[in-house]
Design a protein around this motif. Structure first.
Motif, mmCIF file in Angstrom:
data_model
loop_
_atom_site.group_PDB
_atom_site.id
_atom_site.type_symbol
_atom_site.label_atom_id
_atom_site.label_comp_id
_atom_site.label_asym_id
_atom_site.label_seq_id
_atom_site.Cartn_x
_atom_site.Cartn_y
_atom_site.Cartn_z
ATOM 1 N N ASP A 1 0.795 -1.305 -0.002
ATOM 2 C CA ASP A 1 0.048 0.097 -0.261
ATOM 3 C C ASP A 1 1.040 1.153 0.155
ATOM 4 O O ASP A 1 0.395 2.220 -0.491
ATOM 5 C CB ASP A 1 -0.452 -0.526 0.998
ATOM 6 N N PHE A 2 2.227 1.068 0.850
ATOM 7 C CA PHE A 2 2.684 2.265 0.446
ATOM 8 C C PHE A 2 3.209 2.609 -0.500
ATOM 9 O O PHE A 2 3.453 3.620 -0.937
ATOM 10 C CB PHE A 2 3.766 2.348 1.883
ATOM 11 N N LEU A 3 3.858 1.201 -1.046
ATOM 12 C CA LEU A 3 4.691 1.608 -2.819
ATOM 13 C C LEU A 3 3.886 2.213 -3.392
ATOM 14 O O LEU A 3 4.694 3.447 -4.622
ATOM 15 C CB LEU A 3 5.153 0.714 -3.101
ATOM 16 N N ALA A 4 2.336 1.466 -3.061
ATOM 17 C CA ALA A 4 1.434 2.381 -4.550
ATOM 18 C C ALA A 4 0.758 3.796 -4.048
ATOM 19 O O ALA A 4 0.850 4.626 -5.054
ATOM 20 C CB ALA A 4 0.279 1.678 -3.884
ATOM 21 N N ALA A 5 1.558 4.093 -3.050
ATOM 22 C CA ALA A 5 1.172 5.701 -2.536
ATOM 23 C C ALA A 5 1.549 6.429 -2.960
ATOM 24 O O ALA A 5 2.051 7.604 -3.356
ATOM 25 C CB ALA A 5 0.245 5.587 -0.914
ATOM 26 N N VAL A 6 3.142 6.039 -2.756
ATOM 27 C CA VAL A 6 4.431 6.671 -3.383
ATOM 28 C C VAL A 6 4.140 6.906 -4.908
ATOM 29 O O VAL A 6 4.620 8.195 -5.077
ATOM 30 C CB VAL A 6 5.970 6.039 -3.285
ATOM 31 N N LYS A 7 4.445 5.984 -5.707
ATOM 32 C CA LYS A 7 3.930 6.239 -6.900
ATOM 33 C C LYS A 7 2.693 6.708 -7.164
ATOM 34 O O LYS A 7 2.546 8.050 -8.049
ATOM 35 C CB LYS A 7 3.574 4.661 -7.616
ATOM 36 N N ASP A 8 1.701 6.891 -6.377
ATOM 37 C CA ASP A 8 0.528 8.230 -6.847
ATOM 38 C C ASP A 8 0.798 9.304 -6.757
ATOM 39 O O ASP A 8 -0.416 10.479 -7.049
ATOM 40 C CB ASP A 8 -1.043 7.317 -7.038
ATOM 41 N N GLY A 9 1.405 9.754 -5.994
ATOM 42 C CA GLY A 9 1.850 10.866 -4.840
ATOM 43 C C GLY A 9 2.646 11.333 -4.841
ATOM 44 O O GLY A 9 4.021 10.734 -4.842
ATOM 45 N N ALA B 1 5.416 10.604 5.544
ATOM 46 C CA ALA B 1 5.180 11.161 7.353
ATOM 47 C C ALA B 1 3.468 10.206 7.288
ATOM 48 O O ALA B 1 4.144 10.441 8.736
ATOM 49 C CB ALA B 1 4.543 12.387 6.961
ATOM 50 N N ALA B 2 2.803 9.786 6.461
ATOM 51 C CA ALA B 2 1.472 9.333 6.827
ATOM 52 C C ALA B 2 1.987 7.809 7.393
ATOM 53 O O ALA B 2 0.978 7.384 8.554
ATOM 54 C CB ALA B 2 0.495 9.126 5.350
ATOM 55 N N ALA B 3 2.711 7.183 6.863
ATOM 56 C CA ALA B 3 3.469 5.503 6.758
ATOM 57 C C ALA B 3 4.251 6.157 8.730
ATOM 58 O O ALA B 3 3.396 4.491 9.203
ATOM 59 C CB ALA B 3 4.385 5.292 5.850
ATOM 60 N N VAL B 4 4.551 6.969 8.603
ATOM 61 C CA VAL B 4 5.166 7.088 10.333
ATOM 62 C C VAL B 4 4.799 7.516 11.024
ATOM 63 O O VAL B 4 4.415 6.764 12.780
ATOM 64 C CB VAL B 4 6.310 7.131 9.886
ATOM 65 N N ASN C 1 3.877 10.296 11.573
ATOM 66 C CA ASN C 1 4.089 12.085 11.575
ATOM 67 C C ASN C 1 3.410 12.818 9.902
ATOM 68 O O ASN C 1 4.126 13.212 9.345
ATOM 69 C CB ASN C 1 5.771 11.951 11.483
ATOM 70 N N ASP C 2 1.950 13.493 10.425
ATOM 71 C CA ASP C 2 1.101 13.801 9.451
ATOM 72 C C ASP C 2 1.030 15.145 9.753
ATOM 73 O O ASP C 2 0.339 15.968 9.634
ATOM 74 C CB ASP C 2 0.215 12.941 8.838
ATOM 75 N N GLY C 3 1.881 15.888 10.982
ATOM 76 C CA GLY C 3 1.222 17.048 11.448
ATOM 77 C C GLY C 3 0.440 17.194 11.793
ATOM 78 O O GLY C 3 -0.003 18.045 12.779
ATOM 79 N N GLN C 4 -0.132 16.676 12.866
ATOM 80 C CA GLN C 4 -0.940 16.154 13.762
ATOM 81 C C GLN C 4 -0.587 15.741 15.218
ATOM 82 O O GLN C 4 -1.527 16.019 15.924
ATOM 83 C CB GLN C 4 -2.425 15.230 13.202
ATOM 84 N N GLY C 5 0.283 16.271 15.684
ATOM 85 C CA GLY C 5 1.276 16.162 16.789
ATOM 86 C C GLY C 5 0.799 14.973 16.648
ATOM 87 O O GLY C 5 0.939 13.917 16.945
ATOM 88 N N GLY C 6 1.447 14.525 18.264
ATOM 89 C CA GLY C 6 2.042 13.077 19.218
ATOM 90 C C GLY C 6 3.336 11.832 18.213
ATOM 91 O O GLY C 6 3.521 12.507 17.123
ATOM 92 N N GLY C 7 3.345 11.194 18.304
ATOM 93 C CA GLY C 7 4.018 10.651 18.008
ATOM 94 C C GLY C 7 3.636 9.357 17.381
ATOM 95 O O GLY C 7 2.688 9.325 17.232
ATOM 96 N N VAL C 8 4.328 8.156 16.749
ATOM 97 C CA VAL C 8 3.704 6.779 15.937
ATOM 98 C C VAL C 8 3.128 6.740 17.631
ATOM 99 O O VAL C 8 3.544 5.821 18.793
ATOM 100 C CB VAL C 8 5.314 5.862 15.850
ATOM 101 N N GLN C 9 2.070 6.122 17.378
ATOM 102 C CA GLN C 9 0.599 5.081 18.023
ATOM 103 C C GLN C 9 1.223 3.869 17.953
ATOM 104 O O GLN C 9 1.659 3.434 16.943
ATOM 105 C CB GLN C 9 -0.273 5.401 17.514
ATOM 106 N N GLY C 10 0.947 3.643 19.484
ATOM 107 C CA GLY C 10 0.343 1.897 18.653
ATOM 108 C C GLY C 10 1.317 0.675 19.646
ATOM 109 O O GLY C 10 1.193 -0.422 19.926
ATOM 110 N N SER C 11 2.571 0.975 19.015
ATOM 111 C CA SER C 11 3.581 0.332 19.792
ATOM 112 C C SER C 11 4.297 1.103 20.888
ATOM 113 O O SER C 11 5.060 1.941 20.954
ATOM 114 C CB SER C 11 4.831 0.119 18.776
ATOM 115 N N ALA C 12 5.339 -0.258 22.213
ATOM 116 C CA ALA C 12 5.532 1.128 23.063
ATOM 117 C C ALA C 12 6.785 0.743 22.679
ATOM 118 O O ALA C 12 7.404 1.819 24.035
ATOM 119 C CB ALA C 12 5.404 0.390 25.037
#
Length: 91
Positions: free
Chosen positions: A36-44, A51-54, A56-67
């Protein structure tokens, strides 16, 4: 130009995608998320996709889900090992 910058990615022969931010590993994707990431890179915009995959999309905070994922401290979030006070022995 997009707001995200400093991202780079590399693909491996086993299908993994490693995303780096300012030279440090920020996220590793496998299987469907990598595709999905590679398709998103190819299309946009590649920087925005990284940034969205990591997370870090400017919405504040860090990566969620993993300690222990990027955006947390090196050894997790401290939930397993609470703070301890140490005293010196005297005498």
């Amino acid at each position: 130009m997009s707001g995200a910058e400093g991202f780079d990615y590399r693909t491996r022969t086993n299908g993994e995608v490693h995303i780096f931010h300012h030279g440090k590993l920020a996220k590793m994707l496998r299987e469907r998320p990598a595709e999905d990431f590679l398709a998103a890179v190819k299309d946009g915009d590649a920087q925005e996709a990284m940034a969205a995959a990591v997370g870090n999309d400017g919405q504040g905070g860090g990566v969620q889900g993993s300690a222990t994922g990027p955006g947390t401290h090196l050894h997790g979030n401290g939930a397993a090992h609470p703070h301890q006070e140490f005293r010196r022995k005297s005498g």
